[in-house]
Design an enzyme around this catalytic site. Structure first.
Site, PDB file in Angstrom:
ATOM      1  N   HIS A   1       0.851  -1.195   0.000  1.00  0.00           N
ATOM      2  CA  HIS A   1       0.000   0.000   0.000  1.00  0.00           C
ATOM      3  C   HIS A   1       0.886   1.244   0.000  1.00  0.00           C
ATOM      4  O   HIS A   1       1.934   1.267   0.638  1.00  0.00           O
ATOM      5  CB  HIS A   1      -0.900   0.018   1.240  1.00  0.00           C
TER       6      HIS A   1
ATOM      7  N   ASP B   1      -7.854  -5.418  -0.128  1.00  0.00           N
ATOM      8  CA  ASP B   1      -8.308  -6.327  -1.187  1.00  0.00           C
ATOM      9  C   ASP B   1      -7.921  -7.788  -0.960  1.00  0.00           C
ATOM     10  O   ASP B   1      -8.391  -8.660  -1.696  1.00  0.00           O
ATOM     11  CB  ASP B   1      -7.727  -5.860  -2.528  1.00  0.00           C
TER      12      ASP B   1
HETATM   13  C1  SDX Z   1      -6.166  -0.092  -3.076  1.00  0.00           C
HETATM   14  O1  SDX Z   1      -4.380   4.481  -2.214  1.00  0.00           O
HETATM   15  C2  SDX Z   1      -5.317   3.844  -1.589  1.00  0.00           C
HETATM   16  O2  SDX Z   1      -5.747   4.200  -0.518  1.00  0.00           O
HETATM   17  C3  SDX Z   1      -5.880   2.622  -2.328  1.00  0.00           C
HETATM   18  C4  SDX Z   1      -6.892   1.787  -1.559  1.00  0.00           C
HETATM   19  C5  SDX Z   1      -8.178   2.546  -1.319  1.00  0.00           C
HETATM   20  O3  SDX Z   1      -8.893   2.206  -0.367  1.00  0.00           O
HETATM   21  O4  SDX Z   1      -8.524   3.422  -2.158  1.00  0.00           O
HETATM   22  O5  SDX Z   1      -6.360   1.387  -0.324  1.00  0.00           O
HETATM   23  C6  SDX Z   1      -7.305   0.542  -2.348  1.00  0.00           C
HETATM   24  O6  SDX Z   1      -5.966   0.224  -4.223  1.00  0.00           O
HETATM   25  C7  SDX Z   1      -5.273  -1.046  -2.339  1.00  0.00           C
HETATM   26  C8  SDX Z   1      -4.067  -1.554  -3.206  1.00  0.00           C
HETATM   27  C9  SDX Z   1      -4.586  -2.680  -4.119  1.00  0.00           C
HETATM   28  N1  SDX Z   1      -3.541  -3.053  -5.078  1.00  0.00           N
HETATM   29  C10 SDX Z   1      -2.883  -4.249  -4.992  1.00  0.00           C
HETATM   30  O7  SDX Z   1      -3.074  -5.082  -4.109  1.00  0.00           O
HETATM   31  C11 SDX Z   1      -1.908  -4.487  -6.133  1.00  0.00           C
HETATM   32  C12 SDX Z   1      -0.580  -5.021  -5.573  1.00  0.00           C
HETATM   33  N2  SDX Z   1       0.074  -3.920  -4.833  1.00  0.00           N
HETATM   34  C13 SDX Z   1       1.070  -3.154  -5.547  1.00  0.00           C
HETATM   35  O8  SDX Z   1       0.770  -2.934  -6.887  1.00  0.00           O
HETATM   36  C14 SDX Z   1       1.535  -1.919  -4.740  1.00  0.00           C
HETATM   37  O9  SDX Z   1       1.791  -2.347  -3.474  1.00  0.00           O
HETATM   38  C15 SDX Z   1       0.642  -0.697  -4.682  1.00  0.00           C
HETATM   39  C16 SDX Z   1       0.200  -0.236  -6.025  1.00  0.00           C
HETATM   40  C17 SDX Z   1      -0.555  -0.961  -3.835  1.00  0.00           C
HETATM   41  C18 SDX Z   1       1.477   0.414  -4.020  1.00  0.00           C
HETATM   42  O10 SDX Z   1       2.487   0.687  -4.894  1.00  0.00           O
HETATM   43  P1  SDX Z   1       3.668   1.747  -4.542  1.00  0.00           P
HETATM   44  O11 SDX Z   1       3.382   2.469  -3.272  1.00  0.00           O
HETATM   45  O12 SDX Z   1       3.900   2.548  -5.775  1.00  0.00           O
HETATM   46  O13 SDX Z   1       4.883   0.824  -4.233  1.00  0.00           O
HETATM   47  P2  SDX Z   1       5.862   0.270  -5.348  1.00  0.00           P
HETATM   48  O14 SDX Z   1       5.101  -0.316  -6.497  1.00  0.00           O
HETATM   49  O15 SDX Z   1       6.885   1.310  -5.602  1.00  0.00           O
HETATM   50  O16 SDX Z   1       6.528  -0.987  -4.558  1.00  0.00           O
HETATM   51  C19 SDX Z   1       7.701  -0.824  -3.772  1.00  0.00           C
HETATM   52  C20 SDX Z   1       8.421  -2.164  -3.872  1.00  0.00           C
HETATM   53  C21 SDX Z   1       8.741  -2.573  -5.323  1.00  0.00           C
HETATM   54  O17 SDX Z   1       9.850  -3.456  -5.272  1.00  0.00           O
HETATM   55  P3  SDX Z   1      11.362  -2.845  -5.602  1.00  0.00           P
HETATM   56  O18 SDX Z   1      11.234  -2.080  -6.896  1.00  0.00           O
HETATM   57  O19 SDX Z   1      11.667  -1.942  -4.406  1.00  0.00           O
HETATM   58  O20 SDX Z   1      12.227  -4.072  -5.674  1.00  0.00           O
HETATM   59  O21 SDX Z   1       7.571  -3.224  -3.365  1.00  0.00           O
HETATM   60  C22 SDX Z   1       7.286  -4.138  -4.405  1.00  0.00           C
HETATM   61  C23 SDX Z   1       7.558  -3.401  -5.714  1.00  0.00           C
HETATM   62  O22 SDX Z   1       7.862  -4.344  -6.736  1.00  0.00           O
HETATM   63  N3  SDX Z   1       5.865  -4.475  -4.279  1.00  0.00           N
HETATM   64  C24 SDX Z   1       5.359  -5.698  -4.416  1.00  0.00           C
HETATM   65  C25 SDX Z   1       3.994  -5.565  -4.190  1.00  0.00           C
HETATM   66  N4  SDX Z   1       3.693  -4.288  -3.922  1.00  0.00           N
HETATM   67  C26 SDX Z   1       4.857  -3.604  -3.985  1.00  0.00           C
HETATM   68  N5  SDX Z   1       5.970  -6.874  -4.723  1.00  0.00           N
HETATM   69  C27 SDX Z   1       5.144  -7.944  -4.782  1.00  0.00           C
HETATM   70  N6  SDX Z   1       3.809  -7.895  -4.578  1.00  0.00           N
HETATM   71  C28 SDX Z   1       3.211  -6.736  -4.279  1.00  0.00           C
HETATM   72  N7  SDX Z   1       1.876  -6.693  -4.076  1.00  0.00           N
END
Ligand code: SDX
Length: 428
Positions: A305, A362
């Site tokens: 998140h 989720d």
């Molecule tokens: C919602 O904003 C809100 O409030 C949203 C929400 C709401 O109520 O409106 O809470 C609802 O959208 C919840 C999120 C649902 N999405 C997912 O579950 C999809 C999986 N999650 C990721 O896509 C990610 O965690 C996000 C999009 C939720 C957050 O992304 P960020 O803050 O941009 O973080 P990032 O992508 O830069 O990740 C940082 C690191 C990366 O690795 P490195 O590049 O440092 O090696 O963490 C890794 C990412 O690859 N990472 C994950 C991951 N989420 C982040 N690796 C594996 N699985 C994951 N789910």
């Protein structure tokens, strides 16, 4: 605490910028005058460090896992409120008294039907149409049936427009489900509560009586409350940006529905269950799955998140509700066991610990929707039904603020510097 920040630029010029402090001690450097004083803009892709607005609706503390609607902790609302009451709280800024709640409920009850011409829209969709596409199209089409709502300055209409939207989206969502399974659409019944009426429209058939299960009504109220708002997330920011052009409520919300559909946002709840089903089919152990996630073969949907870097309080409540609801309904879903195994393996793994990746709203919500008989492709529609009062509250807060200006970000240009048109016969 100084109420100004000092910025020194490469040419030695120094500017002082106001420091703003919110009611929960969040600090911001207010840069509205920056470009005028220095010619500089700031760049913050994905707005990771940028506040787009001040708002009094919802407060999140990502480090402490705090979520409050108008100051009331989500745990208390989840335990004691209903979705209609929480919607009123978010939109009108206070818990309704008995008269206000009864009037609001009556408005929602009376405006649950859609125009008969709208019903015919469904004839044009293939049964495979994704319900989020239908929902977004139908919501913006409401502006055709209530053209007077296009004038956002007509304040007498705001309350009835809000009630129409909150009430009719249930009917639209349920009709899209009926369309997808080839069953006749079921009209709302005015004697039922908001959530009971939705379940009635989803599951009753003309051939036999349908009794709405109280457990399912309670679970649905809870899920919708938990999804009701979340400050400036992607879809809410979309609603605010579209609304800042004085775009009507229906069109602004339709844009929010489109943003929510994304698999990184509200679409994640569908992705989680499809991911769990594919993992179950592969028979891969949780440990192997976590290794593949670390090799970046796929995201562990439902984890991570932008704000919560400790735990998502909603995920904790939903996880507890999973156990209660499934045991009360006598359902044993092996996807829940698999989800728990993955969560346990992830939370012990350095990759997840270092990146502060925890289950978000989720990760478990789809398990409850499945237990309620809701098909996977309707999960994000359920998220939209829940988030609707939050979107409406932010749209209204923005329009009520007379200092609101149309949102128009700047950019840093990195394309070609000036060059000139070349006739086609001189081009390589
Ligand atoms: C919602 O904003 C809100 O409030 C949203 C929400 C709401 O109520 O409106 O809470 C609802 O959208 C919840 C999120 C649902 N999405 C997912 O579950 C999809 C999986 N999650 C990721 O896509 C990610 O965690 C996000 C999009 C939720 C957050 O992304 P960020 O803050 O941009 O973080 P990032 O992508 O830069 O990740 C940082 C690191 C990366 O690795 P490195 O590049 O440092 O090696 O963490 C890794 C990412 O690859 N990472 C994950 C991951 N989420 C982040 N690796 C594996 N699985 C994951 N789910």
């Amino acid at each position: 605490m100084p109420d100004k920040a000092k910025l020194t630029l490469p040419d030695g010029k120094t500017v002082e910028l106001p420091v703003l402090v919110g009611t929960e001690q969040e600090h911001a450097v207010e840069i509205a005058a920056l470009r005028g004083q220095t010619g500089y803009v700031t760049l913050d892709p994905a707005f990771v460090n940028t506040a787009s607005t001040m708002s009094a609706i919802t407060y999140l503390d990502g480090e402490r896992g705090v979520l409050r609607y108008r100051g009331i902790p989500i745990e208390e609302l989840a335990e004691r409120s209903t979705f209609v009451e929480t919607s009123y709280l978010l939109i009108y800024g206070k818990l309704p008294n008995k008269t206000e709640l009864s009037n609001f409920s009556r408005l929602l009850t009376r405006h649950s039907m859609i125009h008969e011409d709208m019903k015919r829209f469904f004839d044009g969709y293939p049964s495979t149409a994704h319900p989020m596409a239908i929902l977004s199209a139908m919501v913006i089409s409401l502006s055709s049936f209530y053209p007077e709502a296009v004038d956002v300055k007509n304040l007498e209409l705001i309350d009835i427009t809000i009630a129409r939207l909150l009430s009719k989206v249930r009917t639209i969502a349920a009709f899209s489900y009926k369309k997808s399974i080839g069953q006749p659409m079921v009209y709302p019944r005015n004697e039922l509560s908001y959530c009971a009426n939705f379940l009635h429209m989803m599951y009753s058939v003309p051939a036999e009586p349908y009794h709405v299960d109280d457990e399912m009504v309670r679970a649905l109220n809870l899920l919708l409350i938990l999804h009701a708002d979340h400050e400036q997330n992607c879809s809410t920011s979309t609603v605010r940006l579209v609304g800042s052009a004085q775009t009507n409520l229906f069109a602004s919300i339709s844009a929010g529905i489109c943003a929510l559909w994304g698999p990184l946002h509200g679409g994640a709840n569908q992705q989680v269950v499809e991911m769990l089903e594919s993992i179950r089919q592969s028979k891969k152990p949780a440990k192997k799955v976590i290794e593949e996630v670390k090799e970046k073969k796929f995201l562990l949907y439902g984890f991570g998140h932008r704000v919560y870097k400790n735990f998502d309080p909603r995920a904790q409540i939903i996880k507890r509700t999973c156990d209660q609801l499934l045991s009360r309904l006598g359902i044993n879903d092996d996807l829940l066991d698999l989800a728990r195994e993955l969560e346990e393996a992830a939370l012990k793994d350095q990759y997840f610990i270092e990146r502060k990746l925890y289950p978000n709203v989720d990760f478990y919500s789809g398990i409850i929707y499945r237990a309620m008989g809701i098909p996977t492709n309707m999960f994000t529609v359920m998220f939209a039904l829940g988030r609707l009062p939050g979107w409406i509250a932010h749209w209204k807060e923005m329009l009520d603020d007379k200092s609101t200006k149309i949102g128009r970000p700047r950019q840093i240009y990195t394309g070609p510097t000036e060059n000139h048109y070349v006739p086609i016969d001189q081009r390589t």
